[in-house]
Design a protein around this motif. Structure first.
Motif, short mmCIF file in Angstrom:
data_model
loop_
_atom_site.label_atom_id
_atom_site.label_comp_id
_atom_site.label_asym_id
_atom_site.label_seq_id
_atom_site.Cartn_x
_atom_site.Cartn_y
_atom_site.Cartn_z
N ARG A 179 10.61 5.02 -8.05
CA ARG A 179 11.42 6.18 -7.60
C ARG A 179 11.32 7.29 -8.66
N GLN A 180 11.37 6.89 -9.90
CA GLN A 180 11.26 7.87 -10.97
C GLN A 180 9.84 8.45 -11.05
N ARG A 181 8.85 7.62 -10.81
CA ARG A 181 7.46 8.12 -10.79
C ARG A 181 7.28 9.17 -9.68
N ILE A 182 7.86 8.89 -8.52
CA ILE A 182 7.77 9.83 -7.41
C ILE A 182 8.51 11.11 -7.77
N ARG A 183 9.64 10.96 -8.41
CA ARG A 183 10.50 12.10 -8.79
C ARG A 183 9.75 13.15 -9.60
N GLU A 184 8.83 12.68 -10.41
CA GLU A 184 8.10 13.60 -11.29
C GLU A 184 7.33 14.66 -10.48
N PHE A 185 6.91 14.30 -9.27
CA PHE A 185 6.01 15.17 -8.50
C PHE A 185 6.58 15.56 -7.14
N ALA A 186 7.85 15.28 -6.91
CA ALA A 186 8.43 15.52 -5.59
C ALA A 186 9.74 16.29 -5.71
N GLU A 187 10.21 16.76 -4.56
CA GLU A 187 11.48 17.50 -4.48
C GLU A 187 12.55 16.58 -3.90
N PRO A 188 13.81 16.93 -4.07
CA PRO A 188 14.87 16.08 -3.52
C PRO A 188 14.70 15.81 -2.02
N GLU A 189 14.20 16.80 -1.30
CA GLU A 189 14.06 16.64 0.16
C GLU A 189 12.73 16.02 0.59
N THR A 190 11.88 15.67 -0.35
CA THR A 190 10.59 15.07 -0.01
C THR A 190 10.79 13.76 0.76
N PRO A 191 10.14 13.62 1.92
CA PRO A 191 10.32 12.39 2.69
C PRO A 191 9.59 11.19 2.09
N ILE A 210 3.76 15.91 -4.59
CA ILE A 210 3.82 15.00 -3.44
C ILE A 210 4.63 15.70 -2.35
N THR A 211 4.02 15.92 -1.19
CA THR A 211 4.79 16.51 -0.09
C THR A 211 5.34 15.43 0.85
N THR A 212 4.68 14.29 0.91
CA THR A 212 5.13 13.14 1.70
C THR A 212 4.58 11.88 1.05
N ILE A 213 5.34 10.81 1.12
CA ILE A 213 4.82 9.53 0.65
C ILE A 213 5.20 8.46 1.65
N LEU A 214 4.32 7.51 1.83
CA LEU A 214 4.55 6.38 2.74
C LEU A 214 4.19 5.10 2.00
N GLY A 217 0.85 -1.19 0.00
CA GLY A 217 0.00 0.00 0.00
C GLY A 217 0.88 1.23 0.00
N ALA A 218 0.40 2.28 -0.63
CA ALA A 218 1.13 3.55 -0.64
C ALA A 218 0.14 4.68 -0.44
N ALA A 219 0.58 5.73 0.22
CA ALA A 219 -0.26 6.92 0.36
C ALA A 219 0.61 8.15 0.19
N VAL A 220 0.08 9.11 -0.52
CA VAL A 220 0.79 10.38 -0.71
C VAL A 220 -0.06 11.51 -0.13
N ARG A 221 0.63 12.53 0.34
CA ARG A 221 -0.04 13.77 0.71
C ARG A 221 0.29 14.78 -0.37
N ASP A 222 -0.75 15.48 -0.88
CA ASP A 222 -0.50 16.42 -1.96
C ASP A 222 -0.32 17.84 -1.43
N GLU A 223 -0.13 18.78 -2.34
CA GLU A 223 0.15 20.17 -1.95
C GLU A 223 -1.04 20.86 -1.29
N HIS A 224 -2.22 20.24 -1.38
CA HIS A 224 -3.40 20.77 -0.70
C HIS A 224 -3.62 20.09 0.65
N GLY A 225 -2.74 19.18 1.00
CA GLY A 225 -2.87 18.46 2.27
C GLY A 225 -3.74 17.22 2.18
#
Ligand code: THU
Length: 145
Positions: free
Chosen positions: A96-108, A76-80, A33-41
């Motif tokens: 990892r590349q899919r996450i990269r598209e929507f995240a920053e280097p420091e994104t947890p 993506i502001t956070t992903i678990l 399972g995966a969950a992301v938090r977006d820029e709107h929370g």
């Protein structure tokens, strides 16, 4: 969970765990399972969806990202990510590349097991020196020559 990792992360964990419980993984018997938090929370979750034609199966991260995009989220502001077993379920290379598209280097990127979060990384740690959208914005153009 709330005591140890805070309400924000607990909600992310619960969303990912709920998605994992619904995973379609009859071939590997390895639900994720995966969950992301977006820029709107907002939270968006996904699970792996396998297929009798094995390579067609999709990862939990891909499902969570698709849900975020379909809901209008773009960052993506956070992903678990959570899976079972003793070994960390870190995202595969493609994810990892899919996450990269929507995240920053420091994104947890938090990796959890059934009991809770096991380790936390940054995207940069899991995908250093990555290629992303900025590369294309800065691409060499023949019209610049
Ligand atoms: N899987 C994920 O969904 N995410 C990961 O981060 C690692 C692997 C899935 C793909 C496949 O359905 C199963 O786990 C076994 O590889």
């Amino acid at each position: 969970m709330t005591d140890t990792i805070g309400a924000d992360l607990a909600a992310l964990f619960e969303a990912a765990a709920a998605a994992k419980s619904l995973a379609y993984a009859p071939y590997s018997n390895f639900p994720v399972g995966a969950a992301v938090r977006d820029e709107h929370g907002r939270l968006h979750a996904g699970c792996n969806v396998e297929n009798a034609a094995y390579p067609v199966g999709t990862c939990a991260e891909a499902g969570a990202i698709a849900a975020m995009i379909a809901a209008g989220g773009r960052a993506i502001t956070t992903i678990l990510i959570t899976g079972n077993g003793p070994i960390l379920v870190t995202p595969c290379g493609a994810c990892r590349q899919r996450i990269r598209e929507f995240a920053e280097p420091e994104t947890p990127i938090h990796i959890a097991g059934p009991e809770g979060i096991r380790r936390s990384f940054t995207l940069e740690a899991l995908l250093p020196e990555s290629f992303g959208p900025d590369n294309l914005k800065l691409r060499y153009s023949h019209s610049d020559a």
